[in-house]
Design a protein around this motif. Structure first.
Motif, PDB file in Angstrom:
ATOM      1  N   PHE A  28       0.829  -1.195   0.000  1.00 28.25           N
ATOM      2  CA  PHE A  28       0.000   0.000   0.000  1.00 28.25           C
ATOM      3  C   PHE A  28       0.866   1.249   0.000  1.00 28.25           C
ATOM      4  N   PRO A  31      -1.197   7.027   2.456  1.00 27.15           N
ATOM      5  CA  PRO A  31      -2.415   7.745   2.091  1.00 27.15           C
ATOM      6  C   PRO A  31      -2.183   9.248   2.031  1.00 27.15           C
ATOM      7  N   ARG A  37      -9.378   4.866   3.006  1.00 25.44           N
ATOM      8  CA  ARG A  37      -9.019   3.549   2.487  1.00 25.44           C
ATOM      9  C   ARG A  37      -9.953   2.508   3.109  1.00 25.44           C
ATOM     10  N   LYS A  68     -10.187   4.821  -1.632  1.00 25.88           N
ATOM     11  CA  LYS A  68      -9.430   3.691  -2.166  1.00 25.88           C
ATOM     12  C   LYS A  68      -9.999   2.401  -1.580  1.00 25.88           C
ATOM     13  N   THR A  70      -9.840  -1.817  -1.114  1.00 28.35           N
ATOM     14  CA  THR A  70      -8.964  -2.982  -1.137  1.00 28.35           C
ATOM     15  C   THR A  70      -9.753  -4.205  -0.688  1.00 28.35           C
ATOM     16  N   ILE A  87      -5.449   0.068   5.906  1.00 30.98           N
ATOM     17  CA  ILE A  87      -6.787   0.585   5.631  1.00 30.98           C
ATOM     18  C   ILE A  87      -7.262   1.406   6.824  1.00 30.98           C
TER      19      ILE A  87
END
Length: 321
Positions: A28, A31, A37, A68, A70, A87
């Motif tokens: 990753f 951010p 996330r 974003k 995932t 995240i």
């Protein structure tokens, strides 16, 4: 094989006895100052629909926030992603937060879905002599380690007067567990929707019991504590949007299933049946829900599924001032 599940701060032990190492996680990028996330599972239908429609992105754009997404295979892996800072927000069931908190994950409960006990169950072979939960004593039972069905199975056995050490747990992810079930390598399989509904429609499977009268089967939205502390405005928008999406699903089960079918790789009829097992209603976490989580935590500590006792109330964001 040891039945003791002892997660650490660096990794959870998941799957068929395999360690989930940090290197197994996706890579990753750091951010941006205003990036949300989101971790999701393919079975998390409300989030999957929200992602496909991009409505959250449209709501957050005026706030200067990008999104974003995932995907993770299951709740334990998603919580590991949150634990290592990959995240900010995710949706999991009731057992993974307990295990994550015991491992030191720095998260807070953000909202919960009202109970959905019909959305998980224990399957046996149609012609098996297993007719009651008590008949599971001594049997090989497949489950995803650290997931909701881990707690469901423990509670189901307790209700039947069967000790957790009196069964043979076989820790497998859903796809591997289904293959093992179909070839007769296991006696029973504890699983959740939509995999549960798909398996129920196979000629060799029979539902022994769902979670009704055994566990609540709550689902939770969780946030990394630092993100929740500093981005309450963003989380308010997210919860509002998932609530709207949940309301849409309740009024459009067939349409929702049709949209999810190519994403989840299942027949739309199977997905619709599974969707109807969930309420898609989300509420702020309250004392009763935390007490339910505490029961899981206390039981898991007694069984050494987690290495230490925890207080679920500690995973609640305390308002400033």
């Amino acid at each position: 094989m040891s039945r003791t599940f002892i997660p650490t701060r660096r990794a959870f032990i998941v799957g068929a006895g395999a360690a989930l190492a940090a290197s197994a996680l996706p890579v990753f990028a750091a951010p941006s100052a205003r990036e949300l996330r989101i971790g999701y599972q393919k079975a998390a239908s409300t989030l999957v629909l929200l992602k496909s429609k991009q409505t959250l992105e449209k709501r957050l754009a005026p706030l200067g926030v990008s999104v974003k997404w995932t995907e993770f295979p299951a709740g334990p892996q998603l919580l590991e992603g949150l634990n290592v800072g990959a995240i900010d927000f995710g949706y999991v069931g009731e057992a993974p937060p307990v295990i994550a908190q015991a491992a030191g994950a720095n998260f807070v409960y953000t909202a919960y879905e009202v109970p959905t006990p019909h959305a998980e169950g224990i399957l046996v072979h149609r012609d098996a002599p297993i007719r009651t939960l008590a008949d599971l004593k001594g049997k090989k039972i497949a489950l995803n380690k650290g997931s909701d069905v881990h707690w469901f199975l423990v509670a189901a056995l307790q209700k039947a007067g069967v000790g957790y050490t009196d069964i043979q747990p076989v820790f497998l992810p859903p796809a591997d567990a289904r293959a093992a079930f179909e070839r007769g390598a296991i006696d029973a399989w504890a699983i959740w929707d939509p995999f549960l509904e798909a398996a129920k429609q196979q000629p060799n499977a029979r539902l022994l019991a769902d979670a009704s009268g055994i566990v609540n089967h709550h689902q939770f939205f969780l946030s990394a504590r630092p993100f929740a502390r500093d981005n309450g405005d963003v989380l308010s928008v997210v919860i509002d949007e998932v609530g709207k999406e949940g309301a849409w699903v309740r009024g459009h089960y067939s349409d929702a299933a049709a949209q999810l079918a190519p994403i989840q790789g299942l027949d739309a009829n199977v997905i619709e049946a599974g969707l109807r097992h969930y309420e898609h209603i989300y509420k702020p976490v309250d004392a009763a829900v935390l007490a339910s989580q505490q029961r899981i935590a206390d039981t898991f500590a007694e069984l050494h599924i987690i290495p230490t006792k925890i207080v679920t109330q500690d995973a609640v964001l305390v308002a400033k001032g």
